[in-house]
Design a protein around this motif. Sequence first.
Motif, PDB file in Angstrom:
ATOM      1  N   GLU A 162      18.307  28.660  -4.568  1.00  0.00           N
ATOM      2  CA  GLU A 162      19.539  29.003  -3.853  1.00  0.00           C
ATOM      3  C   GLU A 162      19.391  30.297  -3.059  1.00  0.00           C
ATOM      4  OE1 GLU A 162      24.276  29.078  -4.917  1.00  0.00           O
ATOM      5  OE2 GLU A 162      22.901  30.031  -6.342  1.00  0.00           O
ATOM      6  N   TRP A 189      27.271  20.298  -7.943  1.00  0.00           N
ATOM      7  CA  TRP A 189      26.620  21.333  -7.125  1.00  0.00           C
ATOM      8  C   TRP A 189      25.360  20.779  -6.473  1.00  0.00           C
ATOM      9  CZ3 TRP A 189      21.873  23.609  -6.890  1.00  0.00           C
ATOM     10  CH2 TRP A 189      21.762  24.783  -6.122  1.00  0.00           C
ATOM     11  N   ASN A 193      24.793  20.696  -2.422  1.00  0.00           N
ATOM     12  CA  ASN A 193      23.958  21.771  -1.893  1.00  0.00           C
ATOM     13  C   ASN A 193      22.492  21.424  -1.672  1.00  0.00           C
ATOM     14  OD1 ASN A 193      25.723  24.417  -1.968  1.00  0.00           O
ATOM     15  ND2 ASN A 193      26.186  23.294  -3.852  1.00  0.00           N
ATOM     16  N   MET A 309      17.254  23.451  -0.363  1.00  0.00           N
ATOM     17  CA  MET A 309      18.633  23.839  -0.084  1.00  0.00           C
ATOM     18  C   MET A 309      19.047  23.408   1.323  1.00  0.00           C
ATOM     19  SD  MET A 309      20.006  25.334  -2.715  1.00  0.00           S
ATOM     20  CE  MET A 309      21.446  26.026  -1.889  1.00  0.00           C
ATOM     21  N   THR A 311      21.010  24.956   3.113  1.00  0.00           N
ATOM     22  CA  THR A 311      21.134  26.170   3.914  1.00  0.00           C
ATOM     23  C   THR A 311      19.793  26.712   4.391  1.00  0.00           C
ATOM     24  OG1 THR A 311      21.165  27.433   1.837  1.00  0.00           O
ATOM     25  CG2 THR A 311      23.297  26.873   2.830  1.00  0.00           C
TER      26      THR A 311
END
Length: 343
Positions: A162, A189, A193, A309, A311
Amino acid sequence: MILKRAFVGLALLTTLLSGAASAQAQEISCNSTYTTERGDSLSDIAKRAYDNPRAYQNLFDVNPGVLTSPNVVPIGADLFIPCLNDTKQPPSGDLPEIRAANSRDIEFLTGTNYAPYVGENLPNGGFSTELIHRAMQFGGQPANYLVDVSRDWGTHLQPLLENGKYDIGYPWFKPDCSNTANLGRASTWRCENLLWSRPLHEIVVTFYGRAGEVENISTASDASGMTLCRPDGYFTHDLEAAGLVAPTITREAPATPEDCFEMLAAKEADLVSVNIDTADRIIQSLGMEERTAEVIDLSTIQTLHAVGMRTNPQSRIILRRLDKGLKAIQESGQFREVAAKHL
């Protein structure tokens, strides 16, 4: 006349340079890896390896992911050179070194003590790790990457992945993200994610209890009131989907699968749930064959993946490369060879 002399001189110079280049050319032998150079063609490589330019098809067949066409040979690619009497066999043992091609290292994170999939003492780091290496090799141009091992599975996704410490983690089970209503916080989660590779493996996850005590369990409700052991950091989405969560059951989560089976033997747990390959190994090593019984009716089939991830833009690129490489080694038959080695 001047033009003719220049042409003759150029032809002579070309011949001399060609001879010098040939003298310095890499030696090519079967059951080895050859790094391609500018001007290479598959027929030329086949000529040098087998003294038969028509054998180029053998090179193309065993290098999926590296070669997309027999007519295109990328510069700097690592080609496996099979022996003609064994053209479908990929390299065994240690894989060729992956040479640096990117300015930024790709960082993988895995764990240990999860035989036969990952483990520091397993051949090539285990089944999953060997698949990752081969997928990276056959999924694109050479890339510089490293694989770190952390024994604390519970920290892999959060905070290490993360927070961007690593690009990709493996191997992780994928929840049914199309139906999150019954999933717990950790599984939800993951769905929200994480990005997932195509499956590395399909695995049977099953349940074990003490012989003579669990033979009548056929549904999750039959396990109500029992203490269930699954190691810390392991997935729980299948338990959540089946309703095997508090307050229906009590969950114990020690550090290792071995701990769970020792708790079962000591009557500190009523059920243990792990994948069948890990369970078989531990039951045999602890001499518990006659003392345990499998609860087959609670078994499920789960898939293991590499994850990144959402992101992290790098993760999406790496997972696409892994998917391409995994597809290539499955189509070429290498997956079966790797599986036979580890299972």
